[in-house]
Design a protein around this motif. Structure first.
Motif, PDB file in Angstrom:
ATOM      1  N   UNK A 190      49.965 101.250 -27.483  1.00 32.75           N
ATOM      2  CA  UNK A 190      50.912 100.087 -27.959  1.00 32.75           C
ATOM      3  C   UNK A 190      51.116  99.114 -27.151  1.00 32.75           C
ATOM      4  N   UNK A 191      51.047  97.658 -27.470  1.00 29.77           N
ATOM      5  CA  UNK A 191      51.056  96.676 -26.774  1.00 29.77           C
ATOM      6  C   UNK A 191      52.463  96.598 -26.103  1.00 29.77           C
ATOM      7  N   UNK A 192      52.672  96.473 -24.738  1.00 30.62           N
ATOM      8  CA  UNK A 192      54.016  96.176 -24.350  1.00 30.62           C
ATOM      9  C   UNK A 192      54.072  95.193 -23.296  1.00 30.62           C
ATOM     10  N   UNK A 193      55.218  94.401 -23.155  1.00 32.03           N
ATOM     11  CA  UNK A 193      55.286  93.137 -22.169  1.00 32.03           C
ATOM     12  C   UNK A 193      56.034  93.634 -20.932  1.00 32.03           C
ATOM     13  N   UNK A 220      44.023  98.581 -16.159  1.00 38.72           N
ATOM     14  CA  UNK A 220      45.196  99.375 -17.138  1.00 38.72           C
ATOM     15  C   UNK A 220      44.771 100.786 -17.046  1.00 38.72           C
ATOM     16  N   UNK A 221      45.930 101.623 -17.380  1.00 39.30           N
ATOM     17  CA  UNK A 221      45.643 103.196 -17.167  1.00 39.30           C
ATOM     18  C   UNK A 221      45.200 104.157 -18.464  1.00 39.30           C
ATOM     19  N   UNK A 222      44.214 104.752 -18.145  1.00 40.87           N
ATOM     20  CA  UNK A 222      43.742 105.606 -19.373  1.00 40.87           C
ATOM     21  C   UNK A 222      43.558 106.913 -18.917  1.00 40.87           C
ATOM     22  N   UNK A 223      44.077 107.843 -20.026  1.00 42.86           N
ATOM     23  CA  UNK A 223      44.163 109.291 -19.549  1.00 42.86           C
ATOM     24  C   UNK A 223      42.789 110.157 -20.387  1.00 42.86           C
ATOM     25  N   UNK A 224      42.211 110.948 -19.307  1.00 40.13           N
ATOM     26  CA  UNK A 224      40.957 111.496 -19.742  1.00 40.13           C
ATOM     27  C   UNK A 224      40.907 112.995 -19.387  1.00 40.13           C
ATOM     28  N   UNK A 234      51.089  91.132 -20.807  1.00 44.52           N
ATOM     29  CA  UNK A 234      50.992  92.181 -22.103  1.00 44.52           C
ATOM     30  C   UNK A 234      49.882  93.100 -21.802  1.00 44.52           C
ATOM     31  N   UNK A 235      50.443  94.490 -21.677  1.00 45.16           N
ATOM     32  CA  UNK A 235      49.478  95.480 -21.434  1.00 45.16           C
ATOM     33  C   UNK A 235      49.428  96.323 -22.662  1.00 45.16           C
TER      34      UNK A 235
END
Length: 509
Positions: free
Chosen positions: A76-79, A348-352, A469-470
């Motif tokens: 979801x985009x978030x400012x 940006x943070x990603x979960x793997x 915006x992330x």
């Protein structure tokens, strides 16, 4: 370690609750309460498990629509507010001191000393050593060697062998096998799953404005003073000394002499003949120098020093001050504003998810045969020989060398040096110092200080808050269509559920 659970068993539990608490319900009621794919419903599963028997009624509008609510993970985009550092350009001024050298002409006077030669005469006394021969007599001692025999007693150590026996104890080693129990750690592998987060980098391009000092050159006219050298010719006088030859006579003592042969007796110097008797002295011929002294008058040439004034020309270097003009280049700068593009690195943070193996060590008991070293004591004996030294007295004849002293006389000639004082006239030149004064011109530079001001550019950091915006991973509720079991409202479904119990409930759903 966290694990991801699959809710495949929830339809069975929901069906059992419906069948036990509220009796056997219709197939569409079970479908609405618990989805067939095993996902968790919002409000549906709890209501079906906790409702009483008389309240097991499901909303008719939801059953007709055949929709269900599912929680899904989405990006979801978030400012967000992010702090960053920006560099601003400031123009500042600073003062510095410049030192210049200003030339000026100064008249000075100096004193110097000139050494003028002067001819003088003096009487000098000197000493001459005259050799006078003298005969002297000397007495000396001579040691004459001779040999004498005598008997000498001495002791000799004679070796004698003796046999002996000794005994001792020895530890004899031997090996014995023993059974031993030991524990071994056996590795066992186990596979596990782990979830981790990764910062994925990306690049963003931005534009910045900055100021630059552009240098340029400007020509200016400058006046300066120059010391121009020139040469002036002058005439001077100097004293020149000349050596003039003058002939005269002087008395000289000449030394001469002749060689005279003389007979001289010398000793044998401790020598012996074949029988061992000392040798007799012998007579030899020696040459001796007999000196003579003669007086003569000879002609000699003396050098007399004469002084003469001679004129000469010399050059003097002088300088005069001249004013001149020149064009000089002055470095200046002007401020210009420019724009540049630069890249900013963000992430940006990603979960793997990843699988990994864990090795465990399991103890296991084993048996082995080992060799143990031991020893037993034994008595042993041996025979050996011992050598002793026994003293024995013996006699021998020894030759002893002795000397007797004899006194002898000899004559020798000594040359004696007798000092004799004489006088002579000597001419010499002395440098007499004369003080003189001279005027000269010197170019002296004075230091003059001047204060100047210059402008320079400074980059100043400033902290700025920006909105960025992330993409954020969140759990979102979403409406999805239900399975095909939602439309099964005929009586066969209910009958099947009544006959089969829990299995019939699952099939009807």
């Amino acid at each position: 370690m966290k694990k991801r659970l699959t809710f495949g068993f929830l339809p069975w539990v929901a069906a059992a609750g419906v069948c036990v608490v509220g009796g056997f319900v219709r197939g569409e009621d079970a479908v609405t309460s618990v989805p067939a794919d095993g996902s968790v419903l919002v409000g549906g599963a709890d209501a079906a498990a906790a409702a009483p028997a008389d309240a097991a009624v499901i909303d008719g509008a939801a059953a007709d629509a055949c929709m269900k609510t599912v929680k899904v993970w989405k990006m979801v985009p978030e400012i967000r507010e992010v702090e960053s550092t920006e560099w601003a350009t400031e123009v500042r001024e600073r003062s510095f001191t410049v030192t210049k050298k200003v030339p000026r002409i100064e008249e000075r006077t100096r004193n110097y000393t000139v050494m003028v030669p002067e001819q003088r005469t003096k009487s000098v006394d000197y000493t001459v050593n005259v050799n006078v021969p003298e005969t002297r007599t000397a007495t000396y001692n001579v040691s004459i060697p001779y040999t004498e025999q005598r008997e000498d007693a001495y002791t000799v150590m004679v070796p004698v062998k003796e046999e002996r026996t000794r005994s001792w104890k020895v530890n004899v080693p031997y090996t014995e096998q023993v059974e031993q129990t030991y524990t071994v750690m056996v590795p066992v592998k186990e596979e596990r799953t782990a979830t981790y987060k990764v910062n994925v980098p990306y690049t963003e391009q931005r534009t910045a404005t900055y100021k630059v000092n552009v240098p340029y050159t400007e020509q200016l006219e400058q006046a300066y003073s120059v010391m121009v050298p020139y040469t002036e010719q002058l005439t001077g006088y100097r004293t020149v000394s000349k050596r003039v030859p003058v002939k005269s006579t002087k008395t000289v003592t000449c030394r001469g002499g002749s060689w005279v042969t003389e007979a001289k007796e010398i000793s044998a110097n401790g020598k012996y003949d074949a029988a061992g008797n000392p040798c007799c002295p012998k007579v030899v011929c020696c040459r001796r120098w007999v000196p003579t002294c003669e007086t003569k008058e000879i002609e000699v040439t003396l050098w007399k020093v004469e002084c003469e004034q001679v004129a000469y020309t010399y050059c003097v270097k002088k300088s005069r001050c001249e004013q001149r003009t020149r064009t000089v280049c002055v470095q200046k700068s002007r401020c210009e504003e420019r724009t540049r593009n630069y890249c900013v690195k963000l992430s940006r943070c990603e979960e793997r998810t990843r699988n990994y193996c864990v090795t465990k060590m399991v103890p296991e008991t084993r048996t082995r045969m080992i060799c143990v070293k031991k020893s037993r004591c034994e008595d042993r004996s041996a025979t050996y020989c011992v050598t002793k030294m026994v003293p024995e007295n013996r006699t021998r004849t020894v030759c002893v060398k002795k000397c007797r002293t004899e006194t002898r006389t000899r004559e020798y000639t000594v040359n004696k040096c007798v000092p004799e004082t004489r006088t002579k006239e000597v001419s010499y030149t002395v440098k007499v110092p004369v003080q003189k004064t001279a005027n000269y011109t010197v170019c002296v530079s004075d230091n003059v200080s001047e204060t100047k001001t210059e402008s320079y550019v400074v980059r100043v950091p400033k902290k700025v808050t920006k909105s960025v915006c992330t993409q954020v991973r969140k759990c979102v509720e979403e409406q999805v269509p239900a399975d095909n079991g939602c439309g099964g409202s005929n009586g066969n479904s209910g009958n099947g559920a009544g006959k089969r119990g829990l299995l019939g409930c699952k099939k009807g759903c």
